[in-house]
Design an enzyme around this catalytic site. Structure first.
Site, PDB file in Angstrom:
ATOM      1  CB  SER A 182       4.010  -3.257   8.335  1.00  0.00           C
ATOM      2  OG  SER A 182       3.255  -3.073   9.526  1.00  0.00           O
TER       3      SER A 182
ATOM      4  CG  ASP B 117       3.984  -3.895   3.338  1.00  0.00           C
ATOM      5  OD1 ASP B 117       4.520  -3.702   2.239  1.00  0.00           O
ATOM      6  OD2 ASP B 117       3.014  -3.228   3.765  1.00  0.00           O
ATOM      7  CG  HIS B 118       6.712  -0.529   3.023  1.00  0.00           C
ATOM      8  ND1 HIS B 118       7.300   0.204   2.018  1.00  0.00           N
ATOM      9  CD2 HIS B 118       5.388  -0.570   2.729  1.00  0.00           C
ATOM     10  CE1 HIS B 118       6.380   0.603   1.159  1.00  0.00           C
ATOM     11  NE2 HIS B 118       5.210   0.131   1.562  1.00  0.00           N
TER      12      HIS B 118
ATOM     13  CB  SER C  17      -6.217   1.959   3.969  1.00  0.00           C
ATOM     14  OG  SER C  17      -4.956   2.519   4.243  1.00  0.00           O
TER      15      SER C  17
ATOM     16  CB  SER D 156      -6.625   0.779   0.337  1.00  0.00           C
ATOM     17  OG  SER D 156      -6.119  -0.319   1.076  1.00  0.00           O
TER      18      SER D 156
ATOM     19  CG  ASN E 217       1.244  -4.398  -1.199  1.00  0.00           C
ATOM     20  OD1 ASN E 217       1.333  -5.419  -1.878  1.00  0.00           O
ATOM     21  ND2 ASN E 217       2.269  -3.901  -0.536  1.00  0.00           N
ATOM     22  CB  ILE E 218      -5.622  -4.587  -0.014  1.00  0.00           C
ATOM     23  CG1 ILE E 218      -5.735  -4.516  -1.542  1.00  0.00           C
ATOM     24  CG2 ILE E 218      -6.902  -4.065   0.637  1.00  0.00           C
ATOM     25  CD1 ILE E 218      -6.732  -5.470  -2.140  1.00  0.00           C
TER      26      ILE E 218
ATOM     27  CG  HIS F  66       1.919   3.928   1.351  1.00  0.00           C
ATOM     28  ND1 HIS F  66       1.755   2.567   1.244  1.00  0.00           N
ATOM     29  CD2 HIS F  66       3.141   4.189   0.837  1.00  0.00           C
ATOM     30  CE1 HIS F  66       2.836   2.030   0.708  1.00  0.00           C
ATOM     31  NE2 HIS F  66       3.690   2.993   0.449  1.00  0.00           N
ATOM     32  N   GLY F  67      -2.203   4.807   2.669  1.00  0.00           N
ATOM     33  CA  GLY F  67      -3.156   5.346   3.623  1.00  0.00           C
ATOM     34  C   GLY F  67      -4.544   5.576   3.068  1.00  0.00           C
TER      35      GLY F  67
END
Length: 322
Positions: A50, A83-84, A270, A227, A267-268, A181-182
């Site tokens: 990221s 990523d992003h 956290s 996640s 996507n993983i 996210h998170g």
């Protein structure tokens, strides 16, 4: 083999009904834990970085760590992904700096502006042999620079995807179907409680995914914010001085179902952080005299490896697919 793009990975994943794990990396131990698991399980792999990771660890250090992993794991295909990516300049820097895949995230922009920005990145990336992931719809949650309130999130509109992919030329598309996210993906008010009193998040919108798939047959779809927030690690953190009330993630059976459909990349991030932090916290409580970073980073690396092995086998379904 050298770093690869995701093109062949995604084609095989789509046809085979599994997904490739895209794991965020920030330091050597995380890279080692992920790649050792993928090597043992013979799984294709995406290591992603990221904007925040580049600011923390430096672009060059991260690229060299991934290149070292490629040397150590010659049997498995590895892609290096941004990523992003927040803008063209960041994507260009990664394309010029050795990445084989980039994501341009202009999902917060109006539809037409998202197309314009994405197309510019795609044209530059394709000229340099790099593939591009784009995003339609907006995920809630907090992760590095991504910070979207729940009320500002929006599901992907299936009626927009054909026009978007055609006009931008992107190679894969991240969509919003209810992931977030998170580690705090949902508030307790958004969840229900099962008979054991455990919070259960709202189900993913598979109807949106299926409609997108109908409109984009054979096209690789991506899930961000996926996640699962393993409760054993949350418990370890809380029992060893941490404070993570109501941390909850995406049920793994829903992710496995998504992988059986058109989702080729999950996507993983956290979960890796939780595994590392929980193990380190427990180590400090059990061994208060330790001060050598190798003493606590070694078990943290092992925890990440076991977490990733589980994801490759039981969630993504990509073990043995290298």
């Amino acid at each position: 083999m050298p770093l690869v793009t995701t093109t062949e990975m995604f084609k095989k994943a789509y046809d085979g009904g599994y997904a490739i794990g895209a794991f965020n990396v920030n330091n050597m131990e995380i890279v080692q834990g992920i790649t050792e698991a993928a090597k043992e399980e013979k799984a294709p792999l995406i290591l992603q970085v990221s904007k925040g990771a580049r600011a923390y660890a430096n672009h060059t250090y991260l690229v060299k760590l991934v290149e070292a992993a490629v040397i150590e794991c010659p049997e498995i295909p590895i892609a290096l992904h941004l990523d992003h990516g927040p803008d063209f300049e960041t994507c260009k820097s990664c394309i010029d700096g050795g990445f084989t895949s980039v994501m341009i995230d202009a999902s917060s922009k109006p539809f037409g502006e998202n197309i314009e920005i994405t197309k510019k990145v795609v044209e530059y990336a394709h000229d340099h042999g790099v593939v591009v992931e784009a995003e339609l719809g907006t995920l809630a949650g907090v992760e590095d620079e991504v910070n979207v309130k729940a009320e500002d999130s929006s599901y992907t509109r299936p009626e927009e995807v054909e026009e978007f992919v055609t006009k931008t030329g992107c190679d894969s598309l991240a969509i919003a179907i209810g992931t977030s996210h998170g580690a705090y993906k949902f508030t307790p008010a958004q969840c229900t409680r099962n008979e054991q009193g455990i919070l259960v998040p709202p189900p993913l919108r598979f109807d949106v995914l299926e409609e997108v798939s109908k409109r984009l047959p054979g096209f690789p779809i991506v899930l961000h914010g996926s996640s699962s927030v393993p409760q054993n690690f949350v418990k370890m953190i809380n029992e060893n001085g941490g404070k993570m009330p109501d941390a909850i993630g995406i049920p793994e059976d829903e992710l496995r179902h998504a992988a059986e459909l058109s989702v080729c990349k999950i996507n993983i991030d956290s979960d890796l952080r939780l595994a590392m932090t929980a193990t380190i916290r427990e180590h400090f409580v059990q061994h208060p005299g330790d001060f050598d970073p190798r003493q606590y980073l070694k078990p943290a690396r092992a925890a990440i490896k076991e977490l990733v092995r589980h994801k490759l086998i039981d969630v993504l379904g990509c073990a043995g697919k290298a």
